[in-house]
Design a protein around this motif. Structure first.
Motif, short mmCIF file in Angstrom:
data_model
loop_
_atom_site.label_atom_id
_atom_site.label_comp_id
_atom_site.label_asym_id
_atom_site.label_seq_id
_atom_site.Cartn_x
_atom_site.Cartn_y
_atom_site.Cartn_z
N GLU A 63 0.83 -1.20 0.00
CA GLU A 63 0.00 0.00 0.00
C GLU A 63 0.87 1.26 0.00
O GLU A 63 0.64 2.20 -0.76
N PHE A 64 1.89 1.26 0.86
CA PHE A 64 2.80 2.40 0.95
C PHE A 64 3.46 2.68 -0.38
O PHE A 64 3.50 3.83 -0.86
N TRP A 65 3.99 1.64 -1.03
CA TRP A 65 4.73 1.87 -2.27
C TRP A 65 3.81 2.18 -3.44
O TRP A 65 4.20 2.91 -4.36
N SER A 66 2.59 1.68 -3.43
CA SER A 66 1.67 2.05 -4.51
C SER A 66 1.36 3.55 -4.44
O SER A 66 1.31 4.23 -5.49
N HIS A 67 1.21 4.08 -3.23
CA HIS A 67 0.99 5.52 -3.09
C HIS A 67 2.23 6.30 -3.49
O HIS A 67 2.14 7.35 -4.16
N SER A 79 3.04 10.37 2.85
CA SER A 79 2.88 10.46 4.31
C SER A 79 1.45 10.23 4.76
O SER A 79 1.06 10.65 5.85
N GLY A 80 0.67 9.54 3.94
CA GLY A 80 -0.71 9.26 4.33
C GLY A 80 -0.81 8.13 5.35
O GLY A 80 0.20 7.59 5.82
N GLU A 81 -2.03 7.77 5.68
CA GLU A 81 -2.28 6.73 6.68
C GLU A 81 -2.39 5.36 6.02
O GLU A 81 -3.09 5.19 5.03
N ILE A 82 -1.69 4.40 6.61
CA ILE A 82 -1.75 3.02 6.15
C ILE A 82 -2.98 2.35 6.75
O ILE A 82 -3.33 2.58 7.91
N TRP A 116 10.13 8.39 -4.62
CA TRP A 116 11.01 8.40 -3.45
C TRP A 116 11.41 6.97 -3.08
O TRP A 116 10.60 6.03 -3.18
N THR A 117 12.66 6.79 -2.69
CA THR A 117 13.14 5.51 -2.17
C THR A 117 14.05 5.75 -0.98
O THR A 117 14.71 6.79 -0.90
#
Length: 245
Positions: A63-67, A79-82, A116-117
């Motif tokens: 989910e984090f990386w798709s965003h 920096s959204g909510e997981i 970003w990575t």
């Protein structure tokens, strides 16, 4: 799972990793393994986790990386909510949704789309896709280990994983000031090096899968064939948990 196109990485003529398909296949295997009967089983290779925890971890990472891919910003991380599955029983479906979102984000990006990575350059969607193949495949191995005998990492994925691991962790590895360590794969014509100056002080040999699993902290050095002065390899092995954290 569908996408506009598949991202391919070529290591050598005839050797390809299809990032989108690899992520989808490994993630589906994880989702399919989870049942009401085994969700509380401890994961031997990640003893602080249950199998349910592992499924949630994989889904949240995806989910984090798709965003991040969709943000298309190389300088700032999303920096959204997981999210979490609403119930334990919905964890497999939730993971499948996160996987579909990730492969959709990859498929609708170009290979050089900024992203970003944490490993600095290259900060591209392709680099993230490449890393997520390893994330999903190693955790697929973890999940299979939990319920029985795990299958090895597919050869092409393991080969790419060795190169990718030593690159993204290059700064942490350099800080260790290790001697020349050579990794030889017994099932392909390939070798990988740490501090490749002069002749190797030590050589560790095994299948590409076993070498990749060693780097990821899943197998011990004793599972490999070691030749030479083992001290440098031992120091590296002790540092692997911190490198991977």
């Amino acid at each position: 799972l569908s996408c506009l196109y598949s991202h391919l990485f070529q290591r050598a003529p005839g050797v390809f990793v299809n990032y989108v398909d690899a992520i989808a296949i490994s993630s589906a295997r994880i989702a399919n393994l989870l049942t009401a009967e085994n969700r509380r089983m401890k994961v031997p290779s990640c003893p602080e986790w249950t199998l349910l925890d592992l499924v949630i971890h994989v889904g949240q990472v995806q989910e984090f990386w798709s965003h991040n891919i969709r943000e298309a910003n190389a300088d700032t991380r999303w920096s959204g909510e997981i999210t979490m599955p609403e119930t334990d029983g919905e964890a497999s479906i939730w993971l499948r949704n996160q996987t579909e979102s990730l492969v959709d984000a990859i498929g609708h990006s170009s290979e050089n789309s900024p992203c970003w990575t944490w490993w600095e350059e290259p900060r591209t969607a392709k680099a993230v896709a490449r890393h997520q193949v390893q994330e999903a495949e190693v955790h697929r191995w973890d999940a299979e280990l939990t319920i029985g005998r795990p299958n090895p990492l597919p050869l092409e994925i393991a080969i790419d994983g060795l190169t990718e691991y030593l690159f993204v962790h290059r700064f942490a590895i350099e800080d260790l000031r290790l001697p020349h360590i050579q990794f030889d794969a017994t099932d392909t014509d390939g070798n990988w090096h740490i501090n490749a100056i002069g002749n190797p002080a030590v050589t560790a040999s095994g299948t590409a899968s076993d070498l990749a699993l060693f780097l990821n902290g899943r197998l011990l050095a004793e599972s490999l064939t070691i030749k030479g002065e083992a001290e440098g390899l031992q120091r590296f092995e002790l540092a692997i948990p911190k490198i991977n954290s």
